[in-house]
Design a protein around this motif. Structure first.
Motif, PDB file in Angstrom:
ATOM      1  N   ASP A 988      98.215 -35.443  13.389  1.00  0.00           N
ATOM      2  CA  ASP A 988      98.473 -35.868  11.863  1.00  0.00           C
ATOM      3  C   ASP A 988      97.005 -35.136  11.161  1.00  0.00           C
ATOM      4  OD1 ASP A 988     101.088 -36.557  12.063  1.00  0.00           O
ATOM      5  OD2 ASP A 988     100.639 -38.449  12.044  1.00  0.00           O
ATOM      6  N   LEU A 989      96.021 -35.472  11.728  1.00  0.00           N
ATOM      7  CA  LEU A 989      94.782 -35.394  11.260  1.00  0.00           C
ATOM      8  C   LEU A 989      94.398 -33.832  11.092  1.00  0.00           C
ATOM      9  CD1 LEU A 989      92.152 -37.942  12.683  1.00  0.00           C
ATOM     10  CD2 LEU A 989      92.915 -37.843  10.133  1.00  0.00           C
ATOM     11  N   TRP A 990      94.729 -33.329  12.117  1.00  0.00           N
ATOM     12  CA  TRP A 990      94.684 -31.798  12.263  1.00  0.00           C
ATOM     13  C   TRP A 990      95.386 -31.126  11.189  1.00  0.00           C
ATOM     14  CZ3 TRP A 990      91.101 -29.172  15.333  1.00  0.00           C
ATOM     15  CH2 TRP A 990      91.212 -27.790  15.304  1.00  0.00           C
ATOM     16  N   THR A 991      96.709 -31.353  11.125  1.00  0.00           N
ATOM     17  CA  THR A 991      97.485 -30.825  10.321  1.00  0.00           C
ATOM     18  C   THR A 991      97.085 -30.825   8.576  1.00  0.00           C
ATOM     19  OG1 THR A 991      99.397 -31.008  11.652  1.00  0.00           O
ATOM     20  CG2 THR A 991      99.869 -30.500   9.129  1.00  0.00           C
ATOM     21  N   LEU A 992      96.488 -32.108   8.503  1.00  0.00           N
ATOM     22  CA  LEU A 992      96.164 -32.669   7.000  1.00  0.00           C
ATOM     23  C   LEU A 992      94.792 -31.879   6.814  1.00  0.00           C
ATOM     24  CD1 LEU A 992      97.075 -36.437   6.900  1.00  0.00           C
ATOM     25  CD2 LEU A 992      98.005 -34.426   5.309  1.00  0.00           C
ATOM     26  N   LEU A 993      94.067 -31.703   7.825  1.00  0.00           N
ATOM     27  CA  LEU A 993      92.674 -30.779   7.525  1.00  0.00           C
ATOM     28  C   LEU A 993      92.644 -29.508   7.217  1.00  0.00           C
ATOM     29  CD1 LEU A 993      90.520 -32.675  10.427  1.00  0.00           C
ATOM     30  CD2 LEU A 993      90.187 -33.151   7.775  1.00  0.00           C
ATOM     31  N   PHE A 994      93.786 -28.767   7.988  1.00  0.00           N
ATOM     32  CA  PHE A 994      93.989 -27.500   7.664  1.00  0.00           C
ATOM     33  C   PHE A 994      94.617 -27.249   6.442  1.00  0.00           C
ATOM     34  CE2 PHE A 994      93.151 -25.612  11.902  1.00  0.00           C
ATOM     35  CZ  PHE A 994      92.578 -24.390  11.507  1.00  0.00           C
ATOM     36  N   GLU A 995      95.288 -28.050   5.940  1.00  0.00           N
ATOM     37  CA  GLU A 995      96.027 -27.936   4.471  1.00  0.00           C
ATOM     38  C   GLU A 995      94.881 -28.082   3.594  1.00  0.00           C
ATOM     39  OE1 GLU A 995      99.013 -30.985   4.444  1.00  0.00           O
ATOM     40  OE2 GLU A 995     100.434 -29.790   5.672  1.00  0.00           O
ATOM     41  N   SER A 996      94.014 -29.207   3.873  1.00  0.00           N
ATOM     42  CA  SER A 996      93.150 -29.537   2.960  1.00  0.00           C
ATOM     43  C   SER A 996      92.006 -28.260   2.828  1.00  0.00           C
ATOM     44  CB  SER A 996      92.102 -30.856   3.217  1.00  0.00           C
ATOM     45  OG  SER A 996      92.821 -31.739   3.146  1.00  0.00           O
ATOM     46  N   GLU A1027      94.292 -23.162  17.709  1.00  0.00           N
ATOM     47  CA  GLU A1027      94.565 -23.365  16.435  1.00  0.00           C
ATOM     48  C   GLU A1027      93.378 -22.791  15.477  1.00  0.00           C
ATOM     49  OE1 GLU A1027      97.315 -24.358  14.980  1.00  0.00           O
ATOM     50  OE2 GLU A1027      98.380 -24.443  16.765  1.00  0.00           O
ATOM     51  N   LEU A1028      92.462 -22.896  16.069  1.00  0.00           N
ATOM     52  CA  LEU A1028      91.135 -22.552  15.504  1.00  0.00           C
ATOM     53  C   LEU A1028      90.884 -21.010  15.357  1.00  0.00           C
ATOM     54  CD1 LEU A1028      88.186 -24.858  16.431  1.00  0.00           C
ATOM     55  CD2 LEU A1028      89.427 -24.685  13.982  1.00  0.00           C
ATOM     56  N   VAL A1029      91.475 -20.426  16.695  1.00  0.00           N
ATOM     57  CA  VAL A1029      91.421 -18.969  16.747  1.00  0.00           C
ATOM     58  C   VAL A1029      92.456 -18.392  15.957  1.00  0.00           C
ATOM     59  CG1 VAL A1029      91.940 -17.041  18.343  1.00  0.00           C
ATOM     60  CG2 VAL A1029      90.562 -18.822  19.220  1.00  0.00           C
ATOM     61  N   LYS A1030      93.662 -18.928  15.384  1.00  0.00           N
ATOM     62  CA  LYS A1030      94.640 -18.494  14.712  1.00  0.00           C
ATOM     63  C   LYS A1030      94.042 -18.498  13.272  1.00  0.00           C
ATOM     64  CE  LYS A1030      98.617 -20.167  17.180  1.00  0.00           C
ATOM     65  NZ  LYS A1030      99.585 -21.102  16.989  1.00  0.00           N
ATOM     66  N   GLY A1031      92.968 -19.474  13.007  1.00  0.00           N
ATOM     67  CA  GLY A1031      92.349 -19.351  11.533  1.00  0.00           C
ATOM     68  C   GLY A1031      91.839 -18.262  11.287  1.00  0.00           C
ATOM     69  N   LEU A1032      91.302 -17.614  12.385  1.00  0.00           N
ATOM     70  CA  LEU A1032      90.214 -16.471  12.206  1.00  0.00           C
ATOM     71  C   LEU A1032      91.108 -15.308  11.505  1.00  0.00           C
ATOM     72  CD1 LEU A1032      88.451 -16.223  15.554  1.00  0.00           C
ATOM     73  CD2 LEU A1032      87.763 -17.054  13.417  1.00  0.00           C
ATOM     74  N   HIS A1033      92.388 -14.999  11.666  1.00  0.00           N
ATOM     75  CA  HIS A1033      93.182 -14.226  11.122  1.00  0.00           C
ATOM     76  C   HIS A1033      93.646 -14.471   9.718  1.00  0.00           C
ATOM     77  CE1 HIS A1033      92.757 -12.372  15.011  1.00  0.00           C
ATOM     78  NE2 HIS A1033      93.269 -13.423  15.516  1.00  0.00           N
ATOM     79  N   SER A1034      93.227 -15.524   9.119  1.00  0.00           N
ATOM     80  CA  SER A1034      93.918 -15.948   7.688  1.00  0.00           C
ATOM     81  C   SER A1034      93.258 -14.853   6.822  1.00  0.00           C
ATOM     82  CB  SER A1034      93.337 -17.444   7.303  1.00  0.00           C
ATOM     83  OG  SER A1034      93.794 -17.741   6.309  1.00  0.00           O
ATOM     84  N   SER A1035      93.957 -14.819   5.610  1.00  0.00           N
ATOM     85  CA  SER A1035      93.714 -13.889   4.712  1.00  0.00           C
ATOM     86  C   SER A1035      92.819 -14.689   3.705  1.00  0.00           C
ATOM     87  CB  SER A1035      94.929 -13.632   3.996  1.00  0.00           C
ATOM     88  OG  SER A1035      95.732 -14.731   3.474  1.00  0.00           O
ATOM     89  N   SER A1036      92.575 -15.999   4.054  1.00  0.00           N
ATOM     90  CA  SER A1036      91.618 -16.806   2.980  1.00  0.00           C
ATOM     91  C   SER A1036      90.447 -16.665   3.619  1.00  0.00           C
ATOM     92  CB  SER A1036      92.356 -18.055   2.938  1.00  0.00           C
ATOM     93  OG  SER A1036      91.215 -19.051   2.232  1.00  0.00           O
ATOM     94  N   ARG A1068      85.551 -18.321  26.430  1.00  0.00           N
ATOM     95  CA  ARG A1068      86.336 -17.248  26.658  1.00  0.00           C
ATOM     96  C   ARG A1068      86.631 -16.460  25.226  1.00  0.00           C
ATOM     97  NH1 ARG A1068      88.523 -20.841  30.768  1.00  0.00           N
ATOM     98  NH2 ARG A1068      89.834 -21.696  29.190  1.00  0.00           N
ATOM     99  N   VAL A1069      86.692 -17.268  24.184  1.00  0.00           N
ATOM    100  CA  VAL A1069      87.080 -16.989  22.946  1.00  0.00           C
ATOM    101  C   VAL A1069      86.113 -16.590  21.937  1.00  0.00           C
ATOM    102  CG1 VAL A1069      89.407 -17.760  23.128  1.00  0.00           C
ATOM    103  CG2 VAL A1069      87.820 -19.191  22.132  1.00  0.00           C
ATOM    104  N   ILE A1070      84.642 -17.072  22.254  1.00  0.00           N
ATOM    105  CA  ILE A1070      83.842 -17.516  21.096  1.00  0.00           C
ATOM    106  C   ILE A1070      83.308 -16.130  20.624  1.00  0.00           C
ATOM    107  CG2 ILE A1070      81.887 -17.087  23.165  1.00  0.00           C
ATOM    108  CD1 ILE A1070      80.365 -19.178  21.296  1.00  0.00           C
ATOM    109  N   LEU A1071      83.432 -15.045  21.370  1.00  0.00           N
ATOM    110  CA  LEU A1071      83.363 -13.716  20.648  1.00  0.00           C
ATOM    111  C   LEU A1071      84.235 -13.267  19.616  1.00  0.00           C
ATOM    112  CD1 LEU A1071      81.502 -11.173  21.003  1.00  0.00           C
ATOM    113  CD2 LEU A1071      83.092 -10.327  22.654  1.00  0.00           C
ATOM    114  N   GLN A1072      85.492 -13.840  19.714  1.00  0.00           N
ATOM    115  CA  GLN A1072      86.297 -13.671  18.369  1.00  0.00           C
ATOM    116  C   GLN A1072      85.715 -14.292  17.125  1.00  0.00           C
ATOM    117  OE1 GLN A1072      90.311 -14.144  19.236  1.00  0.00           O
ATOM    118  NE2 GLN A1072      89.997 -14.306  21.470  1.00  0.00           N
TER     119      GLN A1072
END
Length: 1315
Positions: A988-996, A1027-1036, A1068-1072
């Motif tokens: 729940d925290l994760w979802t709310l934090l991303f919405e915020s 989930e953090l990796v997905k945020g890298l491709h956000s338009s915001s 494995r993903v820090i370069l992204q």
């Protein structure tokens, strides 16, 4: 006599009129031709002060007459004239209006002399070289001002007239001509330089065809000098010359081969980028010709492991293994193959010193080959080989500082070579050569330092050589072993190696060698030379620890066990007594060097701490303790004695009422009082050491001390507490806590009385007037809360009530009637006390009150503070205090049962108009929630879901909860919550934090969200990292910035199981994440830079393998971007604003961090190119940061700095010549002065580092030229700023003194935490 008097007169500040001056000039010139040689010499010496005083026309007269004398047939007169001209050239003023004309006339005459090949002199070429060095800038212009010279620029005439001398039959003339060309090309145009190169290539072809190897060698050497002195222009010719030189090496001429390798060395040092493609070929050639010895047959190069093992066993037992025939070697005066071998080794050394990115490949061929060549018969070559391997070890040490595993990478490769290295080196150390032994032990010292040991199985190979090197005679030495060498420098190197070896290896390794080590070390302690004695005393400290290895760190007696003597050291007692006798004799002598005095006291303290049960008890009581007391009274030795007492007290052998270390009887009467008086001294180090020592003494002997002693000590401590020093305050409070904890009723009561009546007042005064001393997370706050806990524990409810009132009045009395504490504050601090008072002062007071409440479980007090926050009429200050108290208490005690509506009151305060109250309420809610997550987390989640204006404050509370959970891994406190406890709420925290994140507009809100996301992701990397990796491709851009910032907050986690697994997944993903350095949004790039910097600082192993891609992106952010610069109109003024400045600054900060942590992965020359650009940046803070980077590179890789140093001179010169504007305010003037000092410091540190790196025994040293003469522009600049009368001479001298005063190894180590 007259000439002597005239010389003395000219040294004075006398001013002569023109007529007198002309007479003096005429008289001195006439004296140069005097028949008496002594008069001539005096006349030459008089020229220097005369030129400094003379007018331009008279200087011209002196130069003309000396030139006329230079072409006389009289050889003596010509020599006098040459010396005189050199003297005059050094003294001619550089900024005089007539200087340019004068120099061009002189050059014209010298060119005329050189045009006559038959009459040439070596001195003429030297004079021309001196002229070019000082006045080369004036020789590039076509003559004007009526000077009747050729229309061709003088510098071209010089080049044309000198070139034939490169083919002169006399080697001395050719050699000096090469030196002139080196100075000349610094000032020539590109066309002239290209012409010189083409003519040199043509001549080299002709000499090769004629097999004139002697002159071909000259041109090869000239090419090397051109590369060294003008590397910027020479780089494009590297591909032309490397194949040529490779071909020349195949010719059967050793001196030509030597010249080729020396030129290769210049290419590598000065043209590192252009020569990169040829490094492998040059390395292969160097390895091949390192073995070039056609006139001598070595033993078989193939090593037989079985034979070596047998030989090692013999060497272990007998200390033998050398062969005098090998040491004698082969001698042939006509054999110059050793020059080829030495030059090839130097070439390898230059590759090792500059190509740090190839460190792993060096262990494939270079390192094994160097080890095999330790057997080199020629001493100078052997020393060069050892020096080269030392350079390799230093590179391994420099590149391994950021590795996660000490047995990985170059460290592991080096460990695999230790056995072979030890076998080969041991044989050479048993020889007669002083230099070989000296460099051999330097190598071993570096090896032990880099590997933190590493000689476990091979130390015995060196024992015989150690014994022989420290011996002062042949008594006791094996006849078949190495011969003793009585050399002071060798002894110092051996002792330095022993000090590191004994400290970095397990004691049992040395068990069977003590018989051979103790006697020479004791002999060194008894020696006459103070430096040897001083180093031997340091070694004796480590030796005693190895003989009797027991714990020495501070700990309770019950937790420490005395380790028995190693079973393989049957005579350990005898050895300890032998060392003890030598050390005690040194302590007894009063008129010793201060260094020897201090180290002898330290050694005695170690002996008592480690082995007092083996020392004569009666002697310790009758001699040692009186000596210690006497040294404690001595101003020069008191600091060392205090530290020695601390060492003794920390020993488990130091037990009250038992053993020889029981000093209870003299503590009351002498030692405690003396130590207490030291707290009044101005020496800060002495006070720090005294506080630690007193705490140790009271811990061990407190129950044997009288109440009067305790009272006097507490009285001495109180002024120290009032100083509010961040380092001293926690130690002082810790001492008070120790005294209060003494288990003796009368002592405890006396201490409690002083503590509650006066110490507590002073502690509170510091807390409210200097809250930074007890800031959150500091050692001061920890000591402070422990102080109040101890007071409440031993004083009970009564003391709790008194102290609670004192603390409450300390903050409430300011707004009401003046309390007793405020009066005290005004007395001690003055009425300015009130201006220091702020809400920051409430936090340490609240922590103190909470410590009291928790200790006695005072529910009544909690009720009062909860009631306060419910009272709408309560003042802001009292409400703020109450919130902080509730938070600090709620973290340790579950408040949900007794105060079920507490969260409602806290949430209500989130709407307070005061920002301080909002933050305090968030702090309180987060900490209270930590006491019962199941009860409070649903409430926090619900309020976060509702959002609105309270979202930020709720996020702050949530951050407190998550921060407490992430810190649980580092504490054993029962009230700490585990990260696992957050698991039910994490989704729940994760979802709310991303919405915020998407809804938040303020940067501060996104920062809090990022910290929460980062801490949560560590607890469950499998779920949340993707989930953090997905945020890298956000338009915001806000979301992208938040997710990369969240990664930054994961780097500071300690090594727990969850963080280790998270690191594995993140690698494995820090370069992204870090590819956001190319993001279109400037703010995102800035945050990505900060994240890269934090990763480099905290967990460099995560990014080390990705730096090949990241470094170009990082360097791109160091460029000034014109599109980010805009003009702001402020009334009649226009001001340029650079929006990219912060990102550029972050990029350079990141470069500094990478230099410290990932040196092995950095291509140093591309790195230095950006440093050079940064030195010329318009922003002052970036210039100063690059000054620091330059200093650090000079310490880590001085050879690499040489290649770019000349190009940095203009920017460095601009920095130190900066002046404030005429209408500058005080702050602006200070900033400019700071920049000047920063630039001068960078210059001084770099110069000293490069001078040290080139002043080795193997190459003879070169103290006159920085970097061995490879940086002529910097050399001239360095001479200029050190010349007498330089405008900034006072600042230069001041900075130089500061650099010299720093401890060895620290002057270049400008550490800064940029994470």
């Amino acid at each position: 006599m007259a000439m002597s008097d005239l010389s003395n007169e000219l040294q004075k500040d006398t001013v002569f009129d023109d007529a007198t001056e002309r007479k003096i000039v005429a008289a001195i010139i006439k004296a140069l031709d005097d028949k008496n040689g002594e008069v001539q010499n005096l006349a030459v010496k008089t020229l220097a002060p005369l030129v400094r005083k003379s007018r331009d026309q008279n200087i011209q007269e002196i130069v003309d007459r000396l030139c006329d004398m230079l072409i006389q047939k009289n050889d003596v007169l010509k020599d006098i004239a040459a010396i005189g001209l050199k003297t005059v050239i050094l003294e001619i003023p550089t900024h005089s209006n007539a200087t340019k004309s004068m120099i061009k006339k002189l050059v014209s005459k010298l060119i005329g002399f050189l045009s006559n090949v038959d009459a040439v002199q070596l001195d003429t070429i030297d004079i021309l070289s001196d002229v070019i060095v000082r006045f080369g800038n004036t020789l590039n212009d076509t003559p004007t001002d009526g000077v009747k010279l050729s229309p061709v620029p003088p510098i071209r005439q010089i080049q044309d007239v000198l070139f034939p001398y490169l083919s002169n039959p006399r080697p001395a003339i050719r050699k000096r001509t090469i030196a002139v060309f080196g100075n000349l090309v610094v000032h020539t145009t590109d066309d002239l330089f290209d012409t010189l190169i083409r003519k040199s290539v043509t001549e080299m072809g002709e000499k090769e065809g004629a097999e004139d190897f002697d002159r071909l060698k000259t041109f090869v050497g000239c090419v090397g000098v051109l590369a060294r002195f003008s590397s910027r222009r020479f780089g494009k010719y590297i591909d032309t010359f490397v194949p040529l030189l490779t071909r020349y090496i195949l010719f059967e001429d050793d001196e030509l081969r030597e010249a080729c390798f020396q030129t290769f060395e210049s290419f590598i040092l000065r043209c590192p980028t252009e020569v990169t493609g040829h490094i492998e070929a040059i390395s292969a050639l160097s390895l091949e010709y390192m073995k070039h010895d056609p006139n001598y047959s070595y033993d078989s190069d193939e090593e037989d492991d079985n034979d070596e093992n047998d030989e090692d066993e013999n060497m272990d037992e007998d200390g033998d293994g050398d062969d005098e025939d090998d040491e004698e070697g082969y001698s042939d005066d006509e054999d110059v193959s050793w020059k080829v071998r030495r030059a090839s080794v130097k070439t390898l050394s230059s590759i090792i010193s500059t190509r740090v990115e190839l460190i792993l490949s060096f262990f494939d061929e270079i390192a094994p080959a160097l080890i095999k060549r330790f057997k080199e018969r020629e001493e100078s070559v052997r020393v060069e080989i050892l020096s080269t391997f030392i350079a390799l070890l230093k590179q391994v040490g420099a590149t391994s500082s950021g590795t996660r595993l000490k047995n990985a990478g170059p460290i592991l490769l080096l460990r695999n070579l230790v056995t072979r290295l030890s076998k080969n080196l041991a044989k050479e150390l048993n020889g007669k050569s002083v230099q070989t032994r000296q460099f051999g032990f330097v190598l071993l010292k570096e090896l032990a330092s880099v590997l933190h040991g590493g000689l476990d199985d091979n130390f015995g190979l060196f024992v015989a050589s150690i014994e022989a090197s420290l011996a002062t005679g042949t008594i006791g030495l094996s006849k078949s072993g190495p011969k003793p060498i009585n050399n002071l420098n060798l002894k110092i190197e051996v002792l330095d190696f022993l000090k590191i070896a004994l400290a970095s290896h397990k004691p049992e390794i040395f068990a069977k060698y003590f018989a051979k080590l103790v006697s020479p070390i004791v002999a060194s302690i008894n020696g006459k030379f103070y430096k040897v004695t001083s180093d031997a005393l340091l070694v004796s400290v480590e030796l005693v620890k190895a003989l009797r290895p027991i714990p020495t760190a501070s700990a309770s007696l019950g937790a420490m066990e005395i380790t028995p003597l190693p079973p393989k050291t049957p005579k350990a007692t005898d050895y300890i007594l032998e060392i003890y006798t030598a050390v005690l004799n040194r302590v007894k002598v009063a008129d010793l060097d201060i260094e020897v005095k201090e180290r002898s006291i330290s050694a005695l303290g170690t002996l008592l701490a480690q082995a007092s049960d083996f020392l004569p008890a009666d002697q310790i009581k009758s001699i040692v303790w009186p000596l210690v007391t006497e040294r404690l009274h001595n101003e020069l030795t008191r600091l060392t004695t205090v530290r020695a007492l601390k060492t003794i007290c920390d020993s488990p052998l130091c037990i009250a009422d038992s053993g020889v270390l029981d000093i209870s009887t003299i503590l009351d009467s002498t030692i405690i009082a003396e130590l207490g008086s030291f707290l009044r001294k101005s020496n800060r180090q002495l006070r720090l050491a005294t506080l630690s020592t007193l705490a140790a003494l009271f811990t061990k002997f407190g129950k044997n001390l009288s109440p009067a002693t305790v009272t006097s000590t507490l009285n001495e401590v109180q002024p120290v507490i009032l100083e509010a020093d961040m380092n001293i305050f926690p130690l002082a409070i810790d001492l008070v806590n120790v005294i209060l904890s003494i288990e003796k009723s009368d002592v405890k009561q006396a201490a409690l009385h002083v503590a509650k009546t006066s110490v507590a007042n002073n502690v509170v005064l510091v807390s409210v007037s200097s809250p930074h001393v007890v800031a959150v997370g500091s050692a001061g706050l920890e000591s402070l809360t422990e102080f109040w806990s101890v007071l409440a524990r031993i004083g009970g409810v009564t003391v709790f009530a008194e102290m609670s009132e004192l603390l409450t009045n300390s903050v409430s009395g300011v707004n009401g009637p003046a309390s007793k504490l405020v009066c005290i504050a005004i007395i001690f601090v003055g009425y300015n006390f009130l201006k220091y008072f702020s809400l920051k002062s409430y936090r340490p007071v609240a922590q103190s009150i909470a410590a009291l409440i928790v200790e006695v479980h005072a529910k009544t007090s909690i009720d009062k503070y909860v009631s306060t926050i419910q009272n709408a009429s309560a003042t802001e200050n009292i409400t703020y205090l109450s919130l902080n108290v509730i938070g600090a208490v709620g973290r340790r005690i579950d408040l949900s049962l007794n105060y079920p509506t507490l969260h409602d009151h806290l949430l209500a305060l989130f709407s307070s108009p005061s920002e301080e109250i909002k933050h305090a309420a968030a702090f309180a809610l987060g900490n209270v929630a930590s006491g019962n997550l199941d009860h409070y987390m649903p409430i926090i989640i619900q309020n976060l879901r509702e959002g609105g204006k309270r979202r930020y404050t709720v996020l702050v509370a949530l951050k407190e909860v998550i921060a407490r959970s992430s810190s649980a891994a580092t504490t054993n406190s029962a009230v700490s919550i585990s990260a696992v406890a957050l698991t039910p709420f994490a989704k729940d925290l994760w979802t709310l934090l991303f919405e915020s994140t998407e809804q938040a507009k303020e940067e501060g809100t996104r920062t809090v969200i990022a910290e929460c996301l980062g801490k949560l992701s560590v607890s469950n990397s499998e779920t949340y990292l993707s989930e953090l990796v997905k945020g890298l491709h956000s338009s915001s851009s806000a979301v992208r910035a938040t997710v990369v910032m969240a990664i930054r907050y994961t780097f500071t986690d300690v090594s727990t199981a969850s963080s280790v697994s998270f690191d594995e997944a993140l690698s494995r993903v820090i370069l992204q994440f870090l590819r956001l350095l190319t993001d279109a949004d400037l703010n995102v790039r800035h945050i990505a830079l900060a994240t890269l910097n934090s990763a480099a600082h905290n967990k460099p192993y995560l990014i080390a393998d990705s730096l090949g891609e990241l470094l170009p992106l990082l360097y791109a952010e160091t460029f000034v971007k014109e599109e980010l610069i805009h003009t702001v109109v402020m009334g009649p003024f226009k001001h340029k604003v650079d929006d990219g400045l912060d990102a550029r600054k972050s990029a350079f900060e990141c470069m500094y961090t990478l230099l410290e942590r990932c040196l092995a992965k950095i291509e140093i020359f591309a790195f230095l190119d950006r440093v050079t650009a940064g030195l010329g940046d318009a922003a002052q803070e970036i210039k100063m940061m690059n000054h620091m980077i330059l200093q650090r590179v000079a310490a880590l890789s001085p050879a690499a700095v040489v290649s770019r140093l000349d190009g940095m001179v203009p920017a460095l010169k601009e920095a130190i010549l900066a002046v404030p504007k005429a209408n500058a305010v005080k702050q602006e003037i200070e900033k400019v002065n700071e920049l000047v000092r920063s630039g001068i410091r960078a210059i001084v540190v770099v110069a000293k580092a490069l001078l040290a790196s080139t002043s080795s025994v193997s190459d003879g040293g070169n103290g006159s030229a920085v970097g061995g003469g490879s940086s002529p522009v910097f050399d001239e600049f360095w001479r200029e700023i050190n010349a007498p009368g330089y405008a900034l001479a006072e600042v230069v001298n001041s900075v130089s003194a500061e650099v010299d005063a720093q401890p060895a190894g620290k002057s270049q180590n400008n550490q800064m935490d940029l994470s």
